[in-house]
Design a protein around this motif. Structure first.
Motif, PDB file in Angstrom:
ATOM      1  N   ALA A   1       0.785  -1.304  -0.146  1.00  0.00           N
ATOM      2  CA  ALA A   1      -0.013   0.026  -0.033  1.00  0.00           C
ATOM      3  C   ALA A   1       1.028   1.334  -0.051  1.00  0.00           C
ATOM      4  O   ALA A   1       0.627   2.248  -0.549  1.00  0.00           O
ATOM      5  CB  ALA A   1      -0.953  -0.147   0.964  1.00  0.00           C
ATOM      6  N   ALA A   2       1.822   1.203   0.829  1.00  0.00           N
ATOM      7  CA  ALA A   2       2.741   2.443   0.826  1.00  0.00           C
ATOM      8  C   ALA A   2       3.520   2.726  -0.551  1.00  0.00           C
ATOM      9  O   ALA A   2       3.759   3.592  -1.152  1.00  0.00           O
ATOM     10  CB  ALA A   2       3.950   2.264   1.777  1.00  0.00           C
ATOM     11  N   GLU A   3       3.932   1.383  -1.177  1.00  0.00           N
ATOM     12  CA  GLU A   3       4.682   1.643  -2.597  1.00  0.00           C
ATOM     13  C   GLU A   3       3.410   2.275  -3.539  1.00  0.00           C
ATOM     14  O   GLU A   3       3.678   3.080  -4.366  1.00  0.00           O
ATOM     15  CB  GLU A   3       4.660   0.210  -3.262  1.00  0.00           C
ATOM     16  CG  GLU A   3       6.064  -0.292  -2.789  1.00  0.00           C
ATOM     17  CD  GLU A   3       6.558  -1.600  -3.343  1.00  0.00           C
ATOM     18  OE1 GLU A   3       7.625  -1.927  -3.461  1.00  0.00           O
ATOM     19  OE2 GLU A   3       5.667  -2.426  -3.793  1.00  0.00           O
ATOM     20  N   ALA A   4       2.304   1.925  -3.503  1.00  0.00           N
ATOM     21  CA  ALA A   4       1.020   2.247  -4.274  1.00  0.00           C
ATOM     22  C   ALA A   4       1.062   3.744  -4.188  1.00  0.00           C
ATOM     23  O   ALA A   4       0.585   4.801  -5.084  1.00  0.00           O
ATOM     24  CB  ALA A   4      -0.100   1.697  -3.909  1.00  0.00           C
ATOM     25  N   ARG A   5       1.296   4.453  -2.865  1.00  0.00           N
ATOM     26  CA  ARG A   5       1.002   5.808  -2.500  1.00  0.00           C
ATOM     27  C   ARG A   5       2.331   6.598  -2.856  1.00  0.00           C
ATOM     28  O   ARG A   5       2.288   7.806  -2.964  1.00  0.00           O
ATOM     29  CB  ARG A   5       0.756   5.884  -0.990  1.00  0.00           C
ATOM     30  CG  ARG A   5      -0.553   5.660  -0.572  1.00  0.00           C
ATOM     31  CD  ARG A   5      -0.703   6.242   0.827  1.00  0.00           C
ATOM     32  NE  ARG A   5       0.488   5.705   1.725  1.00  0.00           N
ATOM     33  CZ  ARG A   5       0.795   4.672   2.576  1.00  0.00           C
ATOM     34  NH1 ARG A   5      -0.387   3.898   2.553  1.00  0.00           N
ATOM     35  NH2 ARG A   5       1.662   4.653   3.327  1.00  0.00           N
ATOM     36  N   GLY A   6       3.573   5.823  -3.293  1.00  0.00           N
ATOM     37  CA  GLY A   6       4.667   6.623  -3.680  1.00  0.00           C
ATOM     38  C   GLY A   6       5.505   6.839  -2.447  1.00  0.00           C
ATOM     39  O   GLY A   6       6.577   7.587  -2.538  1.00  0.00           O
ATOM     40  N   ASP A   7       5.178   6.105  -1.336  1.00  0.00           N
ATOM     41  CA  ASP A   7       5.972   6.333  -0.083  1.00  0.00           C
ATOM     42  C   ASP A   7       6.874   5.255   0.131  1.00  0.00           C
ATOM     43  O   ASP A   7       6.676   4.332   0.930  1.00  0.00           O
ATOM     44  CB  ASP A   7       5.128   6.400   1.097  1.00  0.00           C
ATOM     45  CG  ASP A   7       5.717   6.804   2.402  1.00  0.00           C
ATOM     46  OD1 ASP A   7       6.959   7.227   2.442  1.00  0.00           O
ATOM     47  OD2 ASP A   7       4.896   7.252   3.551  1.00  0.00           O
ATOM     48  N   PHE A   8       8.085   5.245  -0.795  1.00  0.00           N
ATOM     49  CA  PHE A   8       8.669   4.138  -0.585  1.00  0.00           C
ATOM     50  C   PHE A   8       9.797   4.051   0.539  1.00  0.00           C
ATOM     51  O   PHE A   8      10.024   2.833   0.850  1.00  0.00           O
ATOM     52  CB  PHE A   8       9.781   4.379  -1.802  1.00  0.00           C
ATOM     53  CG  PHE A   8       9.034   4.427  -3.230  1.00  0.00           C
ATOM     54  CD1 PHE A   8       8.550   2.969  -3.650  1.00  0.00           C
ATOM     55  CD2 PHE A   8       8.844   5.349  -3.883  1.00  0.00           C
ATOM     56  CE1 PHE A   8       7.702   2.990  -4.805  1.00  0.00           C
ATOM     57  CE2 PHE A   8       8.049   5.633  -5.040  1.00  0.00           C
ATOM     58  CZ  PHE A   8       7.448   4.139  -5.568  1.00  0.00           C
TER      59      PHE A   8
END
Length: 184
Positions: free
Chosen positions: A23-30
């Motif tokens: 989910a964090a990857e999908a938000r761009g919060d790598f």
């Protein structure tokens, strides 16, 4: 950390952190995603060791989630070990994808091409399938920079995930049909 967090089973902790990382990857919060994947990898270490000590077989879905966590935090040898076991037992698209990625990161181009060529066609992920075909061709013709290959695959995964998220909003009456993570 609360008192009750010690009661959570390692495979549950690993799965939850895997989902949070995705989910964090999908938000761009790598950066946050890497933290979740690191926690998930540690939980899967405990789970896999516990299951091995008891002589039990680990579910393929747990193997692929562990492998993805290991791949995301750079533990490519561990990722390749669990993902190759998963690939041998069940055809899960992410297992082929991440096993090839881990092999490429380790400098094993031919092995990466073998995993990626086994990527199931039923997954119906056109962007990703086309990118994998192009990278397989580049590896097999020789002289491919494996870091560039991994970068191209990572970009294709991100683009495919964005497309899948966009398409998910247009499903009939909010019901889910097939997902990219089919099989686990």
């Amino acid at each position: 950390m609360s008192f009750l967090s010690k009661l959570v089973r390692p495979e549950t902790k690993g799965r939850k952190n895997f989902e949070r990382g995705r989910a964090a990857e999908a938000r761009g919060d790598f950066a946050k995603a890497e933290t979740y994947f690191d926690t998930g990898a540690a939980a899967y270490d405990a789970y896999l060791a516990n299951e091995a000590a008891k002589g039990r077989e680990v579910r393929p879905s747990h193997l692929v989630m562990a492998g993805v966590c290991y791949t995301r935090v750079g533990r490519n040898e561990d990722a390749l070990r669990v993902l190759s076991e998963c690939v041998a037992r069940k055809e899960i698209p992410d297992a082929f994808l991440n096993a090839g990625y881990a092999a490429a990161k380790l400098g094993r181009g031919d092995e990466a091409a073998e995993y990626w060529s086994g990527y199931p066609s039923w997954a119906d992920q056109r962007i990703l399938a086309n990118a994998l075909k192009a990278q397989i061709k580049a590896i097999r013709t020789g002289g491919a920079d494996l870091d560039a290959v991994c970068g191209a695959v990572a970009v294709a995964v991100y683009e495919q995930d964005k497309l899948n998220a966009r398409n998910r909003n247009f499903r009939e009456q909010g019901r889910r049909t097939s997902e990219f993570r089919q099989g686990y």
